[in-house]
Write a protein that holds these residues in place. Structure first.
Motif, PDB file in Angstrom:
ATOM      1  N   ARG A 401      30.679  23.686  11.293  1.00  0.00           N
ATOM      2  CA  ARG A 401      31.668  24.277  10.397  1.00  0.00           C
ATOM      3  C   ARG A 401      33.090  23.942  10.814  1.00  0.00           C
ATOM      4  O   ARG A 401      33.402  23.823  11.985  1.00  0.00           O
ATOM      5  N   ALA A 406      31.202  24.828   4.836  1.00  0.00           N
ATOM      6  CA  ALA A 406      30.068  24.444   5.670  1.00  0.00           C
ATOM      7  C   ALA A 406      30.039  22.939   5.830  1.00  0.00           C
ATOM      8  O   ALA A 406      30.318  22.189   4.899  1.00  0.00           O
ATOM      9  N   ASP A 418      21.771  30.453   9.088  1.00  0.00           N
ATOM     10  CA  ASP A 418      23.107  30.451   9.678  1.00  0.00           C
ATOM     11  C   ASP A 418      23.962  31.432   8.876  1.00  0.00           C
ATOM     12  O   ASP A 418      24.506  31.089   7.831  1.00  0.00           O
ATOM     13  N   GLN A 420      27.046  33.873   8.036  1.00  0.00           N
ATOM     14  CA  GLN A 420      28.482  34.037   8.252  1.00  0.00           C
ATOM     15  C   GLN A 420      28.947  35.236   7.425  1.00  0.00           C
ATOM     16  O   GLN A 420      28.649  35.320   6.227  1.00  0.00           O
ATOM     17  N   SER A 436      40.891  29.757   9.257  1.00  0.00           N
ATOM     18  CA  SER A 436      40.174  28.682   8.585  1.00  0.00           C
ATOM     19  C   SER A 436      40.954  27.382   8.644  1.00  0.00           C
ATOM     20  O   SER A 436      40.397  26.310   8.875  1.00  0.00           O
ATOM     21  N   PRO A 442      35.360  31.241  13.715  1.00  0.00           N
ATOM     22  CA  PRO A 442      34.585  32.175  14.540  1.00  0.00           C
ATOM     23  C   PRO A 442      35.437  33.062  15.433  1.00  0.00           C
ATOM     24  O   PRO A 442      34.959  34.087  15.902  1.00  0.00           O
ATOM     25  N   HIS A 447      35.811  38.076  11.088  1.00  0.00           N
ATOM     26  CA  HIS A 447      34.646  37.222  10.863  1.00  0.00           C
ATOM     27  C   HIS A 447      33.562  37.500  11.904  1.00  0.00           C
ATOM     28  O   HIS A 447      33.848  37.814  13.050  1.00  0.00           O
ATOM     29  N   ALA A 449      29.370  36.017  12.976  1.00  0.00           N
ATOM     30  CA  ALA A 449      28.338  35.008  12.716  1.00  0.00           C
ATOM     31  C   ALA A 449      27.102  35.326  13.545  1.00  0.00           C
ATOM     32  O   ALA A 449      27.200  35.818  14.671  1.00  0.00           O
ATOM     33  N   ARG A 451      22.718  33.856  13.949  1.00  0.00           N
ATOM     34  CA  ARG A 451      21.621  33.004  13.496  1.00  0.00           C
ATOM     35  C   ARG A 451      20.325  33.784  13.643  1.00  0.00           C
ATOM     36  O   ARG A 451      20.007  34.271  14.727  1.00  0.00           O
TER      37      ARG A 451
END
Length: 501
Positions: A401, A406, A418, A420, A436, A442, A447, A449, A451
Motif C-alpha cells: 500500500r 491498494a 487485508d 484496513q 496518505s 499505517p 487508521h 490494520a 490481517r
C-alpha cells in the motif's frame, strides 16, 4: 630594508564578477543574433509563440492522452503537473526576485523578432522552464515519449534567444528550474513500482493445444473486440463470445455450462463474475487482459494475449484464494477486495482518474473529493466491538500500500484478508489525507490494520453499500467476510510464477 611584497592576486569584488558574467552573457546574445541558423527562420518564431501560456504543451499532453495507453496518460499528467509547479515558481519567486530587463533587440534581424514583445522581466525564462519541466516530467514516466518531446522542448528554449527576448543565461536558468520542478513532482508522486507477479501454488490444468474447449466471453467495452483476432490466431479452436457489458453475466453462465475452460475479458467486476461462475461449475479460469488490464490480471503477470495463450496451450496454472461476503440471503465473491463506508465512493472516484494519472494520484484525488463531501461515519459492531467507521476495506490477500490506494499483491493464496479501517468521528480527519500523501497511512492515529481469515460485522444499517471488485451491493444486519483458500484454478505462464511448488 626591503619592503614587503604582496604576492597574492587581487580578488575581484562581487560587482566585478557580476559585470563579467553580464558581459559574457551579452556577448553570447550578440554572437547568436549575428549568426545564421539554417532552417530556423520559418520554425522557431512560430514555435516560440505556440508555447505562450503553455498552450503547446497542453496540446501535446492531449494528443498523448488520446493514445489510450495508461503509461502515455500518466506521462502526460506528470508532464503537466511538472509544468504547473515550474510556472508557479517562476511567477511567484523567479520573476519577482531578479528584475532583469530584457535584452536590446537591435542586433536581432527584423525577420526573427516576435510581433508582440514580452513586457515581463527577463530572468529566468518561463518558456524554457515550462519546456524543460514538461519534457523531463514526461521522460521520467515514459522514456519513449520523452525522446519524442525533448527535441521540441529544446527548440522552444533555443527560440527564446533566437527571437531576441532572452539572454542565454535566462534560458539556462529556466531550464534548470523546470527540470528541478519535474524531479520535485516525482518525489511527491513516485512512479508505479514494478513488482514481480504474485506467487501462488502451481497446478496442472487442461492443456488445450489449439484452444478447443475454451469458451471466452469478452466485454465489447473493455477492448474485447480488438483482441478477438489475436485470440483466434493464437487459439483457433477456441469459442469466442463478444457481448456488451449488460449481457456479460448471462453469457458467462451459458458459457460455463458447455466449456472445459471458462475465459473472460473485462473489468474487475466482470472477472469476479466469471470467477463465481467457474467456481459453481468446477472449471479453471482463463483471464484475458483487456486494453487496460485489471488488478487481478496485473497481479497474475498477464499483460498480453500471448501470455495467456501460451499458458492455455501448455496447461500451466496456479491456485488462488477467493474472498467471500455474506449478508442474509446475499452472497458474493471478490478477487481483489471489498469495502463499506465511503469505500464505494472512493472506488468510483478513483476509477475516473486512475487511467489518466495512475493509482496513487487517483487515490489522492478520490480522497480529496470524498473528504470535501463531508460524509457521516457509519456505526457497526466489528467482531463484537462497536465502532464508528468512516471506511473499512478487506483485500483478498495482503496488498502493498501507498496511502489510501491498494497496491500489488505478492501472494494470491496467503489465506488472509487485508483489513484496513479508518475510524469515524465528527468528520473525517485531514490528518488521514496528510498520512496518505506521505505514504504513511499505517502510522495515522485514525487508521488501523489487521490481517485475518474472517471478519464479522453486525448491526449494519439497512441500505448500507458494500463495494466488491467494482460492483456495489446493499447489505444490512450481519455481514461476514471470509476466504475460500486456494479455491480457484487460474491459467498463467509458469515462467512468471514465483510459486511455492
Amino acid at each position: 630594508m626591503t619592503p614587503d611584497v604582496d604576492l597574492t592576486l587581487p580578488i575581484p569584488g562581487p560587482h566585478r564578477v557580476r559585470d563579467a558574467l553580464l558581459s559574457l552573457d551579452s556577448g553570447l546574445f550578440v554572437f547568436a543574433a549575428e549568426r545564421k541558423w539554417p532552417g530556423a527562420g520559418p520554425v522557431l518564431p512560430r514555435l516560440s509563440r505556440s508555447a505562450n501560456h503553455g498552450m503547446l504543451w497542453i496540446a501535446v499532453a492531449t494528443a498523448m492522452a488520446a493514445g489510450r495507453t495508461p503509461r502515455a496518460r500518466r506521462a502526460a499528467a506528470r508532464g503537466m503537473a511538472s509544468l504547473g509547479l515550474a510556472s508557479l515558481t517562476i511567477n511567484t519567486v523567479g520573476k519577482r526576485s531578479v528584475r532583469r530587463p530584457r535584452p536590446g533587440i537591435d542586433p536581432v534581424p527584423l525577420a526573427r523578432r516576435l510581433k508582440r514583445q514580452p513586457i515581463t522581466t527577463s530572468f529566468p525564462s518561463g518558456h524554457a522552464a515550462s519546456a524543460a519541466a514538461f519534457a523531463t516530467g514526461v521522460a521520467l514516466e515514459s522514456p519513449a515519449w520523452g525522446a519524442v518531446v525533448a527535441p521540441v522542448a529544446l527548440s522552444v528554449a533555443m527560440s527564446r534567444v533566437y527571437t531576441g527576448v532572452h539572454f542565454p543565461s535566462d534560458v539556462l536558468a529556466g531550464a534548470a528550474l523546470g527540470t528541478g520542478a519535474a524531479f520535485a513532482v516525482r518525489a511527491l508522486v513516485p512512479p508505479p513500482v514494478r513488482t514481480p507477479p504474485a506467487a501462488g501454488p502451481a497446478r496442472e490444468a487442461a492443456a488445450l493445444a489449439d484452444g478447443a474447449g475454451l469458451v471466452l466471453v469478452a466485454d465489447s467495452d473493455a477492448g474485447g473486440t480488438d483482441l478477438v483476432a489475436e485470440v483466434r490466431e493464437a487459439l483457433p479452436a477456441a469459442e469466442i463470445v463478444v457481448c456488451p457489458p449488460w449481457e456479460m453475466r448471462t453469457a458467462l453462465e451459458k458459457a460455463a455450462a458447455r466449456a472445459r475452460v471458462l475465459g473472460v475479458c473485462g473489468d474487475d467486476g466482470t472477472v469476479s463474475a466469471a470467477a463465481s461462475a467457474a467456481l459453481r461449475h468446477g472449471l479453471p479460469l482463463a483471464v484475458l487482459p483487456g486494453a487496460a488490464p485489471g488488478g487481478f490480471a496485473r497481479d497474475l503477470g498477464l499483460t498480453t494475449v500471448g501470455d495467456l495463450a501460451g499458458a492455455v496451450r501448455r496447461g500451466e496454472a496456479t491456485r488462488v484464494d477467493v474472498g467471500r461476503f455474506r449478508s442474509g440471503a446475499r452472497e458474493g465473491v471478490f478477487l481483489d477486495g471489498c469495502g463499506i463506508g465511503v469505500h464505494p465512493d472512493l472506488v468510483r472516484e478513483r476509477g475516473r482518474w486512475s487511467e489518466w494519472v495512475g493509482e496513487w494520484p487517483a487515490g489522492m484525488l478520490a480522497a480529496l473529493r470524498v473528504l470535501k463531501a463531508g460524509h457521516r461515519p457509519m456505526t457497526a459492531r466489528v467482531n463484537g466491538h462497536e465502532r464508528p467507521l468512516w471506511l473499512l476495506t478487506a483485500g483478498n490477500g495482503a496488498h502493498q500500500r501507498t496511502g489510501l490506494a491498494a497496491g500489488r499483491r505478492l501472494d494470491l493464496a496467503d489465506g488472509l484478508l487485508d483489513v484496513q479501517v479508518v475510524h469515524g468521528g465528527r468528520n473525517p480527519s485531514w490528518r488521514l489525507l496528510a498520512a496518505s500523501a506521505a505514504g504513511r497511512l499505517p502510522r495515522s492515529p485514525v487508521h488501523a490494520a489487521v490481517r485475518t481469515d474472517r471478519l464479522r460485522l453486525s448491526d449494519v444499517e439497512p441500505g448500507t453499500l458494500l463495494a466488491h471488485d467494482g460492483e456495489v451491493t446493499e447489505v444490512s444486519g450481519e455481514v461476514v467476510l471470509d476466504k475460500l483458500p486456494a479455491a480457484l484454478t487460474v491459467y498463467r505462464p509458469r515462467a512468471t510464477d514465483g510459486s511455492r511448488g
